[in-house]
Design an enzyme around this catalytic site. Structure first.
Site, PDB file in Angstrom:
ATOM      1  N   TYR A  76       0.844  -1.209   0.000  1.00  0.00           N
ATOM      2  CA  TYR A  76       0.000   0.000   0.000  1.00  0.00           C
ATOM      3  C   TYR A  76       0.873   1.251   0.000  1.00  0.00           C
ATOM      4  O   TYR A  76       0.583   2.224  -0.689  1.00  0.00           O
ATOM      5  CB  TYR A  76      -0.932   0.010   1.222  1.00  0.00           C
ATOM      6  N   PHE A 128      -7.903  22.588 -23.896  1.00  0.00           N
ATOM      7  CA  PHE A 128      -8.203  21.167 -24.005  1.00  0.00           C
ATOM      8  C   PHE A 128      -9.379  20.882 -23.079  1.00  0.00           C
ATOM      9  O   PHE A 128      -9.508  21.464 -22.016  1.00  0.00           O
ATOM     10  CB  PHE A 128      -7.000  20.268 -23.672  1.00  0.00           C
ATOM     11  N   THR A 129     -10.215  19.951 -23.508  1.00  0.00           N
ATOM     12  CA  THR A 129     -11.517  19.723 -22.856  1.00  0.00           C
ATOM     13  C   THR A 129     -11.414  19.543 -21.335  1.00  0.00           C
ATOM     14  O   THR A 129     -11.987  20.325 -20.577  1.00  0.00           O
ATOM     15  CB  THR A 129     -12.188  18.495 -23.489  1.00  0.00           C
ATOM     16  N   ASP A 219       1.473  20.973 -20.124  1.00  0.00           N
ATOM     17  CA  ASP A 219       0.723  19.735 -20.288  1.00  0.00           C
ATOM     18  C   ASP A 219       1.665  18.833 -21.073  1.00  0.00           C
ATOM     19  O   ASP A 219       1.863  18.993 -22.276  1.00  0.00           O
ATOM     20  CB  ASP A 219      -0.580  19.976 -21.046  1.00  0.00           C
ATOM     21  N   LYS A 262      -0.462   8.490 -23.188  1.00  0.00           N
ATOM     22  CA  LYS A 262      -0.054   8.846 -24.548  1.00  0.00           C
ATOM     23  C   LYS A 262       1.457   8.607 -24.700  1.00  0.00           C
ATOM     24  O   LYS A 262       1.865   7.463 -24.860  1.00  0.00           O
ATOM     25  CB  LYS A 262      -0.420  10.312 -24.849  1.00  0.00           C
ATOM     26  N   ARG A 386     -13.773  16.598 -33.086  1.00  0.00           N
ATOM     27  CA  ARG A 386     -13.069  17.651 -32.356  1.00  0.00           C
ATOM     28  C   ARG A 386     -13.512  18.987 -32.949  1.00  0.00           C
ATOM     29  O   ARG A 386     -12.760  19.687 -33.605  1.00  0.00           O
ATOM     30  CB  ARG A 386     -11.542  17.492 -32.469  1.00  0.00           C
ATOM     31  N   PHE A 453     -19.266  15.878 -25.280  1.00  0.00           N
ATOM     32  CA  PHE A 453     -18.933  15.036 -26.439  1.00  0.00           C
ATOM     33  C   PHE A 453     -18.824  13.561 -26.091  1.00  0.00           C
ATOM     34  O   PHE A 453     -19.052  12.703 -26.929  1.00  0.00           O
ATOM     35  CB  PHE A 453     -17.609  15.510 -27.078  1.00  0.00           C
TER      36      PHE A 453
HETATM   37  N1  PM9 Z   1      -6.782  13.187 -24.277  1.00  0.00           N
HETATM   38  C1  PM9 Z   1      -7.585  12.234 -26.268  1.00  0.00           C
HETATM   39  O1  PM9 Z   1      -8.206  11.335 -26.846  1.00  0.00           O
HETATM   40  C2  PM9 Z   1      -8.432  11.352 -24.032  1.00  0.00           C
HETATM   41  C3  PM9 Z   1      -9.882  11.496 -24.224  1.00  0.00           C
HETATM   42  S1  PM9 Z   1     -10.557  13.044 -24.740  1.00  0.00           S
HETATM   43  C4  PM9 Z   1     -10.710  13.894 -23.228  1.00  0.00           C
HETATM   44  O2  PM9 Z   1      -6.938  13.101 -26.884  1.00  0.00           O
HETATM   45  C5  PM9 Z   1      -4.312  16.401 -23.184  1.00  0.00           C
HETATM   46  C6  PM9 Z   1      -3.560  17.231 -24.168  1.00  0.00           C
HETATM   47  C7  PM9 Z   1      -5.019  15.296 -23.580  1.00  0.00           C
HETATM   48  C8  PM9 Z   1      -5.744  14.527 -22.618  1.00  0.00           C
HETATM   49  C9  PM9 Z   1      -6.548  13.443 -23.002  1.00  0.00           C
HETATM   50  C10 PM9 Z   1      -5.692  14.955 -21.266  1.00  0.00           C
HETATM   51  C11 PM9 Z   1      -6.435  14.211 -20.216  1.00  0.00           C
HETATM   52  C12 PM9 Z   1      -4.971  16.063 -20.934  1.00  0.00           C
HETATM   53  N2  PM9 Z   1      -4.295  16.759 -21.890  1.00  0.00           N
HETATM   54  O3  PM9 Z   1      -7.479  11.319 -20.552  1.00  0.00           O
HETATM   55  O4  PM9 Z   1      -7.350  12.139 -18.240  1.00  0.00           O
HETATM   56  O5  PM9 Z   1      -5.009  14.956 -24.870  1.00  0.00           O
HETATM   57  O6  PM9 Z   1      -5.520  10.755 -19.127  1.00  0.00           O
HETATM   58  O7  PM9 Z   1      -5.793  13.023 -19.944  1.00  0.00           O
HETATM   59  C13 PM9 Z   1      -7.576  12.279 -24.828  1.00  0.00           C
HETATM   60  P1  PM9 Z   1      -6.593  11.736 -19.434  1.00  0.00           P
END
Ligand code: PM9
Length: 461
Positions: A76, A128-129, A219, A262, A386, A453
């Site tokens: 843990y 970004f969303t 980011d 990513k 997008r 979305f």
């Molecule tokens: N990006 C993408 O498909 C995941 C789903 S859409 C919300 O591009 C950036 C630049 C991203 C991103 C996720 C996140 C969030 C932050 N910054 O999905 O929470 O492209 O791991 O990361 C998506 P998490």
């Protein structure tokens, strides 16, 4: 036949395990898409042939990473895999403190909660969303300070992720530096089409903000991909390694949020990293409330081990050359056939320009959502909207954001698909383009409150 002067890129790995793909009939796809409310996020993956929805958590791990999964220390507290991850983040990103999180938005949540006071402004190189939503939920207003070229799909600017320093200065002048806790700077800007910022621009942002006490948070989700573009396009960087460039980028920042799903080649995971003592202390207070202990942040030990190993793999030259090479291969094919796409071709995806693809559809008919639906019907290939659906609404006025970019993203997972899959994808796009005049658009019939979305439902017009 003349021989090309430059050798082709090739995958720097061979395939050890395979996962069969599903081929569906047109009738099955019609039924599945209607059931999914014409939203590719709502399609069960068993009805998908080639899945280009996202590059997030969809990559293939290496044998080294899988071997690391067996070395998970599932204690843990104080797992040795945390120590490995901390060492990797220090070695490759150069930040002093690490707080693991379950994925990127977990890190965005912590950073926003700690740094933002109601009424603050957060300038960034395009929204970004999830990032913007966390900033808004913490009481800030996001301000787009990216250069104008980023909003133009045809501009060939090599660094469309750059900050417009005049726009940044204007935000700071308007509210005063004390209301601007940090600038949020994303590597290869997702919503602009995977476009990088330059080192020169980052230096200028730092020079402007540092004397005012305004921090810079990266980011880092696709920062290694950004480093690759710096290496290829920016004078003075051709001979530097990706590792050196990545460290140099991070040296101009105070910390970063990271979706390790990513660049870092894992199926789940993220982190917040920082050089700031106070931020680290407060993030540790919050991580135990929202994610898990500060030495696992919602992850298993094995996940942290895979991430530590993935970080090391992500900066290998041959990996990144093949990664970006594959995306460019698809993009160049489409360009050669006159398909409207965002150019230059970005790091993680080819973005179809749905405005020009369907120049007979108004933005209110969701052209990019329509294109994702039509491509799926044509081929079983899944892509992602997008455009206006992703952009959501202004939290104050309730009006739709109306982005200039109305895009459908063909996102390439890392180390998953082959060149033949790219060829099939290009063929499917051509067929969808040939019958573009038949597309009638969509209307939204269900709109979720946040990040609409993901779960919105549509009906054909
Ligand atoms: N990006 C993408 O498909 C995941 C789903 S859409 C919300 O591009 C950036 C630049 C991203 C991103 C996720 C996140 C969030 C932050 N910054 O999905 O929470 O492209 O791991 O990361 C998506 P998490």
């Amino acid at each position: 036949m003349s021989r090309p002067t430059v050798r082709s890129w090739a995958e720097p790995y061979k395939i050890k395990v395979v996962e069969p793909l599903t081929v569906t009939t047109r009738d099955q796809r019609d039924a599945a898409l209607a059931e999914a409310g014409y939203n590719t996020f709502l399609l069960p993956s068993r009805f998908v042939y080639i899945d280009l929805l996202t590059d997030s958590g969809t990559g293939a791990m290496s044998d080294e990473q899988w071997a690391g999964m067996m070395l998970g220390d599932e204690a843990y507290a104080g797992s040795r895999n945390f120590e490995h991850l901390e060492a990797a983040v220090r070695e490759y990103y150069g930040f002093k403190y690490l707080v693991p999180t379950h994925q990127g938005r977990g890190a965005e949540h912590l950073l926003s909660r700690v740094k933002i006071k109601p009424g603050d402004r957060i300038p960034g190189n395009m929204y970004f969303t999830t990032t913007r939503l966390h900033q808004e939920l913490a009481g800030a207003t996001f301000v787009d300070v990216v250069i104008d070229e980023a909003h133009d799909p045809d501009s060939l600017h090599p660094f469309k992720g750059n900050v417009d320093l005049g726009k940044l200065q204007a935000v700071i002048d308007e509210v005063g530096p004390e209301r601007v806790p940090y600038v949020c700077l994303a590597g290869t800007v997702n919503m602009a089409g995977g476009q990088p910022f330059s080192m020169a621009n980052l230096r200028e942002v730092r020079a402007l903000t540092e004397p005012l006490g305004v921090k810079v948070y990266l980011d880092a989700t696709r920062l290694v991909e950004n480093a690759y573009f710096v290496q290829r396009r920016e004078p003075g960087y051709a001979e530097k390694s990706l590792k050196e460039i990545l460290l140099e980028i991070c040296a101009h920042a105070d910390g970063c949020t990271m979706s390790a799903k990513k660049d870092s080649l894992v199926n789940i995971g993220g982190f917040l990293a920082t050089n700031e003592d106070d931020l680290y202390e407060e993030a540790c207070n919050l991580v135990v409330v929202f994610e898990g202990l500060h030495t696992y942040g919602g992850l298993a030990g094995r996940d942290m081990e895979a991430m530590a190993r993935g970080i090391a793999e992500s900066v290998r030259q041959e990996h990144m050359a093949a990664r970006i090479g594959q995306v460019e291969y698809l993009g160049d094919h489409l360009v050669s056939e006159g398909i409207p796409v965002v150019r230059p071709i970005g790091g993680h995806a080819v973005f179809l320009d749905a405005r020009r693809f369907y120049d007979h559809l108004p933005q209110d008919a969701f052209p990019a959502q329509t294109l994702a639906a039509e491509l799926y019907l044509e081929s079983g290939i899944r892509s992602m909207e997008r455009g206006i659906a992703s952009a959501g609404r202004d939290p104050v006025t309730g009006e739709n954001h109306r982005p200039n970019l109305e895009l459908t993203r063909l996102t390439i997972p890392r180390r998953v698909y082959t060149q033949a899959h790219m060829d099939v994808t290009a063929e499917a796009v051509y067929a969808t383009y040939d019958r573009r005049r038949q597309a009638r658009g969509l209307k939204m019939v269900y709109e979720p409150k946040y990040l609409r979305f993901f779960r919105a439902r549509f009906e054909p017009l």
